[in-house]
Design an enzyme around this catalytic site. Structure first.
Site, PDB file in Angstrom:
ATOM      1  N   HIS A 147      37.306  48.835  37.511  1.00  0.00           N
ATOM      2  CA  HIS A 147      38.499  48.906  38.359  1.00  0.00           C
ATOM      3  C   HIS A 147      39.761  48.701  37.524  1.00  0.00           C
ATOM      4  O   HIS A 147      40.712  49.500  37.597  1.00  0.00           O
ATOM      5  CB  HIS A 147      38.402  47.826  39.447  1.00  0.00           C
ATOM      6  CG  HIS A 147      39.583  47.758  40.347  1.00  0.00           C
ATOM      7  ND1 HIS A 147      39.627  48.379  41.574  1.00  0.00           N
ATOM      8  CD2 HIS A 147      40.793  47.136  40.208  1.00  0.00           C
ATOM      9  CE1 HIS A 147      40.793  48.154  42.149  1.00  0.00           C
ATOM     10  NE2 HIS A 147      41.520  47.397  41.340  1.00  0.00           N
ATOM     11  N   GLU A 148      39.755  47.643  36.730  1.00  0.00           N
ATOM     12  CA  GLU A 148      40.931  47.338  35.907  1.00  0.00           C
ATOM     13  C   GLU A 148      41.133  48.383  34.809  1.00  0.00           C
ATOM     14  O   GLU A 148      42.267  48.657  34.402  1.00  0.00           O
ATOM     15  CB  GLU A 148      40.803  45.947  35.290  1.00  0.00           C
ATOM     16  CG  GLU A 148      40.712  44.815  36.305  1.00  0.00           C
ATOM     17  CD  GLU A 148      41.916  44.746  37.228  1.00  0.00           C
ATOM     18  OE1 GLU A 148      43.012  45.174  36.821  1.00  0.00           O
ATOM     19  OE2 GLU A 148      41.768  44.271  38.366  1.00  0.00           O
ATOM     20  N   HIS A 171      43.394  51.095  36.160  1.00  0.00           N
ATOM     21  CA  HIS A 171      44.809  50.703  36.079  1.00  0.00           C
ATOM     22  C   HIS A 171      45.316  50.804  34.635  1.00  0.00           C
ATOM     23  O   HIS A 171      46.402  51.320  34.374  1.00  0.00           O
ATOM     24  CB  HIS A 171      44.977  49.254  36.551  1.00  0.00           C
ATOM     25  CG  HIS A 171      44.752  49.046  38.013  1.00  0.00           C
ATOM     26  ND1 HIS A 171      45.300  49.853  38.986  1.00  0.00           N
ATOM     27  CD2 HIS A 171      44.053  48.083  38.682  1.00  0.00           C
ATOM     28  CE1 HIS A 171      44.946  49.418  40.180  1.00  0.00           C
ATOM     29  NE2 HIS A 171      44.183  48.353  40.014  1.00  0.00           N
TER      30      HIS A 171
END
Length: 349
Positions: free
Chosen positions: A17-18, A21
């Site tokens: 997920h990170e 980003h």
């Protein structure tokens, strides 16, 4: 050690997920100051380029700290060219969307990978033919193999059952020994229950599986289609579950926390790596979708702020931003405490 694998898998989901980003932020020229797996005290850290990579004490979480942006201080700003807040709102939205979309991408990759190659499957060969049901009336017999339904080829019993369940009229291509023939029938409509306990209409023809298994090869295209199908259907299922929870169809006692997640993942790991991988994919979708909820402390809330700025040509006032973010954190902490309370209740009972 028995719960180490679930914790490792959860950490990987957060890492992915990170990573979304991080990659999109870097692509737009935003300086990423910290990329951490976990929260709290940093156990290991190493700086490469402009970014400090860290492994922190509490593994159930993670974050990317971009220049000019902070979850702990919603009013943090920077006018520097390489800061998050200096970028156009649409670029910030892309950065925010990247995390949830990477989780959904990961689920797709898991589903597609598990679908590729030679698989032992339950074949669409008929066993029991129930009397006075459409299959019996149409002349189907035990041992018949369904080759296609309504022009759509079927290779597994699951594919066959899914098409029948949602079709009010059927045209079947049947193989009986060396003979192949076509027949049409109208399924029987019955009332049943869905996973949320609600009444739902579906169709049956009154057949059971003979129990024959066989090897079926699923190529790249089949695997990709399966990945898209499973990702889409499970995403809809999670959206539906959230909606049912909000309107009260699903009781709040069903909300689980980290303890429940780890327990379920542990049980899945004992059933084999395929079951565990399928659960990881579902959790990845869940993580992605939950982060898109319009709660200010989540990606979805920040997306709403940036959409507001795009529409009205100005950001929300600092006071509005501050108090909405505090409210978002209060909602998240409330949900976490509810999940923990339910976990404890389940353990004690």
């Amino acid at each position: 050690m028995s719960f180490f694998l679930p914790l490792l898998a959860l950490s990987f989901l957060i890492f992915f997920h990170e990573l979304g980003h991080f990659l999109v932020a870097r692509a737009f020229g935003v300086k990423v100051e910290v990329f951490s797996i976990g929260f709290g005290k940093k156990l290991l850290k190493k700086t490469y380029g402009d970014t400090e990579y860290a492994l922190s004490l509490i593994p159930l979480g993670g974050y990317v700290k971009m220049k000019g942006q902070s979850d702990s201080d919603p009013l943090e700003q920077s006018a520097d060219e390489d800061s998050y807040t200096s970028k156009a709102p649409w670029k910030r939205i892309c950065i925010l969307l990247a995390g949830p979309l990477f989780n959904i991408l990961l689920a797709f990759l898991i589903y597609a990978s598990l679908s590729y190659g030679d698989k032992q499957v339950l074949l669409p060969v008929l066993g029991e033919i129930k009397a006075d049901y459409p299959a019996s009336k149409a002349g189907l017999k035990s041992g018949d193999r369904v080759l296609s339904i309504n022009g759509e080829s079927v290779q597994t019993w699951g594919e066959m059952a899914e098409i029948i369940s949602s079709s009010s009229v059927l045209s079947l291509k049947i193989q009986r020994g060396e003979e192949t023939f076509q027949l049409s029938l109208k399924p029987k409509e019955i009332e049943g229950k869905n996973l949320f306990g609600e009444s739902k209409t579906h169709y049956v023809i009154g057949v059971g599986a003979k129990g024959e298994f066989g090897s079926v090869y699923f190529g790249v295209w089949d695997a990709l289609k399966s990945g898209v199908k499973n990702t889409y259907e499970n995403s809809l299922f999670i959206f539906e579950g959230i909606k049912k929870l909000i309107v009260g169809v699903v009781p709040t006692s069903e909300v689980g926390g980290v303890v429940s997640i780890v327990q379920v993942m542990h049980k899945a790991s004992q059933s084999g790596w395929v079951s565990f991988a399928l659960l990881v994919a579902l959790l990845s979708i869940n993580l992605g979708i939950l982060n898109l909820l319009p709660i200010p402390a989540l990606d979805g809330g920040h997306i709403i702020f940036n959409l507001y700025e795009m529409i009205f040509r100005k950001p929300p006032t600092p006071n509005v931003l501050y108090y909405l973010t505090l409210g978002g954190w209060a909602i998240l902490l409330g949900l976490m405490m509810l999940g923990l309370y339910n976990d404890i209740n389940r353990i004690l009972s």
